[in-house]
Write a protein that holds these residues in place. Structure first.
Motif, PDB file in Angstrom:
ATOM      1  N   ALA B 485       0.713  -1.015   0.088  1.00  0.00           N
ATOM      2  CA  ALA B 485      -0.073   0.030   0.065  1.00  0.00           C
ATOM      3  C   ALA B 485       0.979   1.139   0.140  1.00  0.00           C
ATOM      4  N   HIS B 486       2.174   1.120   0.477  1.00  0.00           N
ATOM      5  CA  HIS B 486       2.999   2.181   0.520  1.00  0.00           C
ATOM      6  C   HIS B 486       3.841   2.068  -0.866  1.00  0.00           C
ATOM      7  N   ASP B 487       4.893   2.708  -1.166  1.00  0.00           N
ATOM      8  CA  ASP B 487       5.659   2.703  -2.257  1.00  0.00           C
ATOM      9  C   ASP B 487       6.069   1.328  -2.709  1.00  0.00           C
ATOM     10  N   SER B 488       5.418   0.449  -3.443  1.00  0.00           N
ATOM     11  CA  SER B 488       5.570  -1.012  -3.493  1.00  0.00           C
ATOM     12  C   SER B 488       7.082  -1.261  -4.142  1.00  0.00           C
ATOM     13  N   GLU B 489       7.577  -0.057  -4.904  1.00  0.00           N
ATOM     14  CA  GLU B 489       8.890  -0.446  -5.351  1.00  0.00           C
ATOM     15  C   GLU B 489       9.975  -0.761  -4.368  1.00  0.00           C
ATOM     16  N   THR B 490       9.934   0.081  -3.221  1.00  0.00           N
ATOM     17  CA  THR B 490      11.001  -0.067  -2.338  1.00  0.00           C
ATOM     18  C   THR B 490      10.512  -0.648  -0.963  1.00  0.00           C
ATOM     19  N   ALA B 491       9.253  -0.606  -0.697  1.00  0.00           N
ATOM     20  CA  ALA B 491       8.975  -1.307   0.512  1.00  0.00           C
ATOM     21  C   ALA B 491       9.310  -2.502   0.724  1.00  0.00           C
ATOM     22  N   GLU B 492       9.570  -2.866   1.898  1.00  0.00           N
ATOM     23  CA  GLU B 492      10.021  -4.043   2.090  1.00  0.00           C
ATOM     24  C   GLU B 492       9.531  -4.669   3.662  1.00  0.00           C
ATOM     25  N   VAL B 493       9.636  -6.057   3.630  1.00  0.00           N
ATOM     26  CA  VAL B 493       9.255  -6.719   4.831  1.00  0.00           C
ATOM     27  C   VAL B 493      10.380  -7.217   5.434  1.00  0.00           C
ATOM     28  N   VAL B 494      10.433  -7.204   6.675  1.00  0.00           N
ATOM     29  CA  VAL B 494      11.589  -7.529   7.453  1.00  0.00           C
ATOM     30  C   VAL B 494      11.301  -8.744   8.524  1.00  0.00           C
ATOM     31  N   ALA B 495      11.549  -9.908   8.415  1.00  0.00           N
ATOM     32  CA  ALA B 495      11.181 -11.096   8.960  1.00  0.00           C
ATOM     33  C   ALA B 495      12.185 -11.284  10.111  1.00  0.00           C
ATOM     34  N   VAL B 496      11.646 -11.529  11.445  1.00  0.00           N
ATOM     35  CA  VAL B 496      12.668 -11.601  12.703  1.00  0.00           C
ATOM     36  C   VAL B 496      12.307 -12.999  13.293  1.00  0.00           C
ATOM     37  N   ASN B 497      13.335 -13.570  13.690  1.00  0.00           N
ATOM     38  CA  ASN B 497      13.093 -14.804  14.525  1.00  0.00           C
ATOM     39  C   ASN B 497      14.019 -14.804  15.799  1.00  0.00           C
ATOM     40  N   ILE B 498      13.769 -14.993  16.898  1.00  0.00           N
ATOM     41  CA  ILE B 498      14.491 -14.776  17.928  1.00  0.00           C
ATOM     42  C   ILE B 498      14.714 -16.209  18.657  1.00  0.00           C
ATOM     43  N   ILE B 499      15.768 -16.756  19.014  1.00  0.00           N
ATOM     44  CA  ILE B 499      15.731 -17.774  19.943  1.00  0.00           C
ATOM     45  C   ILE B 499      16.099 -17.268  21.281  1.00  0.00           C
ATOM     46  N   GLU B 500      15.242 -17.400  22.216  1.00  0.00           N
ATOM     47  CA  GLU B 500      15.491 -16.975  23.513  1.00  0.00           C
ATOM     48  C   GLU B 500      16.268 -17.750  24.246  1.00  0.00           C
ATOM     49  N   VAL B 501      17.108 -17.154  24.957  1.00  0.00           N
ATOM     50  CA  VAL B 501      18.049 -17.932  26.126  1.00  0.00           C
ATOM     51  C   VAL B 501      17.964 -17.532  27.439  1.00  0.00           C
ATOM     52  N   PRO B 502      17.943 -18.337  28.357  1.00  0.00           N
ATOM     53  CA  PRO B 502      17.602 -17.768  29.854  1.00  0.00           C
ATOM     54  C   PRO B 502      18.743 -17.291  30.415  1.00  0.00           C
ATOM     55  N   GLN B 503      18.354 -16.296  31.144  1.00  0.00           N
ATOM     56  CA  GLN B 503      19.456 -15.325  31.810  1.00  0.00           C
ATOM     57  C   GLN B 503      20.594 -16.312  32.477  1.00  0.00           C
ATOM     58  N   GLN B 504      20.358 -17.378  32.979  1.00  0.00           N
ATOM     59  CA  GLN B 504      21.147 -18.070  33.732  1.00  0.00           C
ATOM     60  C   GLN B 504      22.394 -18.625  32.722  1.00  0.00           C
ATOM     61  N   GLU B 519      18.302 -24.601  14.010  1.00  0.00           N
ATOM     62  CA  GLU B 519      17.717 -25.362  12.673  1.00  0.00           C
ATOM     63  C   GLU B 519      16.253 -24.722  12.154  1.00  0.00           C
ATOM     64  N   ARG B 520      15.470 -24.887  13.104  1.00  0.00           N
ATOM     65  CA  ARG B 520      13.982 -24.487  13.253  1.00  0.00           C
ATOM     66  C   ARG B 520      14.166 -22.915  12.526  1.00  0.00           C
ATOM     67  N   GLN B 521      14.762 -22.404  13.302  1.00  0.00           N
ATOM     68  CA  GLN B 521      14.825 -20.847  12.873  1.00  0.00           C
ATOM     69  C   GLN B 521      15.235 -20.639  11.501  1.00  0.00           C
ATOM     70  N   GLN B 522      16.345 -21.296  11.021  1.00  0.00           N
ATOM     71  CA  GLN B 522      16.858 -21.490   9.559  1.00  0.00           C
ATOM     72  C   GLN B 522      15.523 -21.699   8.943  1.00  0.00           C
ATOM     73  N   GLU B 523      14.800 -22.927   8.981  1.00  0.00           N
ATOM     74  CA  GLU B 523      13.810 -23.338   8.144  1.00  0.00           C
ATOM     75  C   GLU B 523      12.729 -22.087   8.062  1.00  0.00           C
ATOM     76  N   LEU B 524      12.465 -21.558   9.358  1.00  0.00           N
ATOM     77  CA  LEU B 524      11.350 -20.679   9.325  1.00  0.00           C
ATOM     78  C   LEU B 524      11.722 -19.509   8.621  1.00  0.00           C
TER      79      LEU B 524
END
Lengths: 145, 757
Positions: B485-504, B519-524
């Motif tokens: 809906a915005h300038d479709s020539e340059t607009a882009e989507v940024v997909a993020v996946n985070i592997i959360e690692v506990p503090q300890q 591996e799952r992160q890569q597949e995703l």
């Protein structure tokens, strides 16, 4: 009455085991004084020669010590502040930090070791006791049983 | 000063002396006899050529080291750019090269200590080959011990050693030149091929400058100091070596040089007398020890870096709880060095194998520069770039030169080197392939993703955290709708996946147990790319390992200068500490851009079909309408938009009926959103229970879009209680939206208050 020595303890730690035993020994004092704790690990720099281990590696190691220290205090009201410092002289860096954070005392667990080991690796405990102008407390290791 | 700066304590001079300390090692004291035997006075050319090849490597390495100042040096850059296959080869290659070099230095030490000092101190003489080997073994064991126990070495000591060495060699060159050396036949009988082959032999003297790159994380102002120190640490010794060869071959006969285990001291006897020779012997002893020391420390850094990248077991990188040294890595390096000394490979072969491994390494380093330049990953932003006049000439020439020297080397050396390379390859297939964290960038280098116009210049970016393969496609489709809906020539989507690692757990430690998650992160993220291709929208991905998904997403939003963040929600409120979820709360609460939370309903009705927009007075209702319009435009089949409003029964103070009030409100609403008449229908209901009426009506639609409200209940809700109730209580797809401004503050306060209570 003078302020409690445990109002704000600066605890230098050198290994995860050291962090665990020091925090366990310190805990009752901090709880009764309702004091603060700052845990630091000093990464010793060679100051112009290659270091004995990669900085990154020792930073990872410091984070391990910190998480052990936090776990040890997890069920108390006190959450230790943690900090990594860098310096060529470990004892001096600890004392400087103590001044900076206005610590009431430097608290550590004497690590034993024979004379040779101390000679080779440097005796930080002795330097702390002899050089510090802030109270230094050494806590004996509590019995594990 | 920040911690980062404090951790860096090597200035130009320190980095330079560290490099020099390793460069002016056994090489210059031992090699003159081997080099003279092979190529005569023309070995000066060999040393000079070796220096040139190293200079090319130093230039490429400088760019890489300032772009990625991490422990591990060449290994790290190659692994990063070319992936774990080449990472394994170079990691093992460098490690082997450093152990062979240490063994070479130690035997050089033994030669100078026993036959050398033996001339002055009686009991050191006459021990023969066995004596040299034993001396080398003892010293190597001692150095290993020193580094195991972490005996403190100071910069001052380092400087004294290096200054002494430089002083000795300068004196040697000065007095040597003054004594009038006479060069006999310049070329050896075998001619130029022998000169070329000798480059391979002497190259071991040039591997020292790599130490500067392996310590890149410790160098102050690396963009300036690192390339300068590297180049200086190559040029200075090169000139010295050429000079030493000139004086040596001009003073002694080739035969005398070739037979001498202590060539430089023998030459010094001629030109400076016995005192001069003694000084050179002391210098050689210092030099061999300091070179071997630096090599052992560097080898441990390579081990650490390999462990960090999961190419090697981390067991080796355990830090000693008392000495704070990587004692296992140090011991392993020390043991192999001892074995190499003991089995008597021969000092020349040790040197050549070390050279071989480093030439392989630098050949790949040159390729790594080109790959990184072309692939241009986000994180690669070297402070020193090879000047455009020299790029890509330097890496190409450097690569060709390294390969050419490798081909010239003797068969036995190529065989040993080949075995080490094959070992690295097998290691990759047997161990590293399934574990390594890095991925090759070669693909991107061959077909770089089109990097469109400059960043942040009006490009519309939608950040989408993805975690679930089942909802990924729909979330990306909605994000793409917003982008288009915005300038479709340059607009882009940024997909993020985070592997959360506990503090300890430390980030690194935990990852060992988390290979499946990686591996799952890569597949995703791989499937996100496929989806984006289908949707015809530009997509970039971020794979993150972090303590906290919420703050990691906020970092990405800030870094990308995002305009919109779109998250999925399971549709259940969180039980205790959080409102909607531990990740959603901070992101929706703090993102400085448009934020949308989507609860997906049954398939076929996800942001398509009949879309209902709650047209209310809330500050963010128009944002919800904007989202609805974006979805409708993207789902170009017959998606219908309905603006829905509920009024309480009875006339108000102005005497307007509920129907009239509703119409007026929708009219005003349309004005605020800029919708056109043809795009929507309106529907007004009259009911006592507004919430109930909305929930009832919602069942007739596929998707419900609702803006964040700011009700009195703000402290229990992120979007307001009404949108969240709708989200929780209807089965349809529910889209909650808010704009960037106004409410952000109060939502943040709400969350802070909520978290504190």
């Amino acid at each position: 009455m003078p302020e409690s020595l445990f109002r704000h303890a600066l605890v230098p730690v050198a290994s995860p085991e050291d962090a665990e035993s020091t925090m366990r020994a310190l805990r009752p004092y901090v709880e009764s004084a309702e004091g603060d704790v700052t845990v630091i690990n000093v990464i010793e720099k060679a100051g112009g020669a290659p270091d004995k281990a990669s900085v990154e590696q020792r930073e990872d190691y410091a984070h391990k010590m910190f998480s052990v220290a936090r776990d040890e205090m997890a069920d108390t009201d006190c959450t230790p502040t943690t900090e990594i410092r860098y310096g060529t002289d470990v004892a001096e860096t600890i004392i400087e930090t103590a001044h900076e954070i206005n610590a009431s005392a430097i608290v550590f667990n004497p690590r034993g070791g024979n004379r040779w080991v101390r000679l080779l690796t440097g005796d930080v405990g002795l330097s702390l006791v002899s050089e510090s102008d802030i109270p230094v407390i050494t806590l004996p290791e509590p019995n594990n049983d | 000063m920040t911690d980062q700066e404090l951790a860096r304590d090597l200035g130009f001079l320190e980095a330079y002396t560290i490099g020099l300390g390793t460069m002016i090692g056994a090489g210059i004291f031992v090699l003159p006899s081997i080099a003279a035997e092979q190529a005569g006075p023309a070995s000066m050319i060999s040393f000079f050529a070796g220096g040139l090849v190293s200079l090319l490597a130093a230039i490429s390495l400088s760019e890489l080291a300032t772009g990625m100042p991490k422990a591990g040096g060449s290994y790290y850059y190659v692994n990063r750019a070319l992936g774990p296959f080449f990472g394994s080869i170079v990691g093992w290659g460098m490690w082997a090269g450093l152990t062979f070099a240490s063994a070479f230095y130690m035997i050089g030490f033994g030669q100078y200590l026993l036959p050398g000092l033996g001339k002055y101190i009686g009991f050191l003489a006459g021990w023969g080959e066995i004596g040299i080997t034993v001396a080398a073994l003892v010293m190597a064991a001692l150095l290993t011990g020193v580094n195991y126990y972490g005996v403190k070495e100071t910069g001052a000591l380092q400087n004294v050693i290096v200054l002494t060495l430089v002083g000795l060699i300068v004196a040697f060159l000065g007095l040597g030149a003054a004594s009038g050396p006479t060069i006999g036949t310049f070329l050896p009988p075998e001619g130029w091929p022998a000169v070329a082959a000798t480059i391979g032999t002497v190259y071991v003297t040039f591997i020292g400058f790599e130490v500067i790159a392996t310590s890149a994380e410790e160098i102050k102002n690396p963009s300036r100091n690192l390339p300068l120190a590297m180049i200086a640490a190559v040029v200075t010794p090169t000139l010295m070596y050429v000079g030493v060869m000139f004086v040596s071959t001009g003073t002694l006969s080739i035969e005398a040089l070739a037979d001498s285990p202590i060539p430089v001291a023998d030459v010094a006897t001629e030109i400076m007398g016995p005192i001069g020779a003694l000084a050179m012997i002391v210098g050689a002893v210092l030099a061999t020890v300091s070179s071997a020391n630096a090599s052992i420390l560097s080898a441990a850094r390579v081990n650490f870096a390999m462990g960090r990248d999961k190419i090697l077991i981390n067991w080796l990188n355990e830090v000693h709880d008392r000495f704070r040294t990587p004692y296992r890595a140090i011991s392993a390096t020390g043991i192999i060095t001892l074995v190499l000394i003991a089995i008597g490979v021969g000092i020349g072969t040790l040197a050549e194998v070390a050279s071989f491994m480093y030439l392989v390494t630098y050949a790949l380093v040159h390729i790594a520069v080109i790959v990184l330049r072309r692939a241009n990953p986000d994180a690669y932003d070297p402070a020193f770039r090879i000047p455009s006049v020299l790029y890509p000439i330097v890496p190409i020439l450097g690569f060709v030169a390294c390969i050419a020297i490798l081909l010239q080397m003797s068969l036995i050396v190529q065989a040993i080197g080949g075995v080490i390379v094959v070992f690295g390859i097998l290691w990759y297939f047997v161990y590293a392939r399934d574990r390594a964290l890095s991925q090759s960038l070669v693909g991107e280098a061959i077909a770089p993703e089109p990097t469109t116009v400059a960043d942040g210049q009006g490009r519309y970016r939608v950040v989408v955290p993805v975690a679930n393969p089942e909802t990924e496609r729909d979330l990306l489709r909605m994000a793409a709708a917003s982008a288009h809906a915005h300038d479709s020539e340059t607009a882009e989507v940024v997909a993020v996946n985070i592997i959360e690692v506990p503090q300890q757990t430390s980030l690194e430690q935990d990852l060992t147990f988390e290979e499946t998650r990686v591996e799952r992160q890569q597949e995703l993220l791989d499937s996100a790319r496929d989806i984006a291709d289908d949707l015809d929208v530009g997509l970039r991905t971020h794979a993150i390992v972090g303590r906290n998904a919420g703050s990691a997403i906020l970092d990405v939003i800030e870094e990308e200068n995002a305009d919109h963040v779109l998250l999925g929600w399971k549709g259940r409120r969180s039980r205790r500490e959080h409102v909607l979820g531990s990740t959603i709360d901070p992101v929706i609460g703090r993102a400085p851009c448009d934020a949308t939370l989507v609860k997906l309903g049954p398939e076929g009705g996800r942001a398509t079909g009949d879309i209902m927009v709650l047209a209310g007075e809330g500050p963010h209702a128009p944002v919800a309408a904007r989202r609805a319009r974006e979805f409708a435009e993207a789902a170009d089949e017959e998606a219908r938009l309905t603006l829905f409003n509920v009024q309480e029964p009875g006339e108000d103070d102005d005497g307007l009926s509920p129907q009239e009030r509703g119409e007026a409100l929708i009219e005003e609403f349309v004005e605020r959103t800029g919708l056109e008449e043809a795009q929507y229908q309106s529907r007004i209901e009259v009911a006592e229970d507004i919430e109930g009426a909305i929930l009832d009506a919602a069942t007739g639609y596929d998707t419900i879009c609702v803006g964040a409200t700011r009700t009195g209940a703000v402290s229990q809700a992120v979007f307001g209680s009404l949108p969240e109730t709708i989200g929780e209580r209807t089965d349809q797809t529910v889209v909650m939206a808010r704009g960037p401004e106004e409410s952000a503050m109060s939502i943040r306060q709400a969350i802070v208050r909520r978290l504190e209570s």
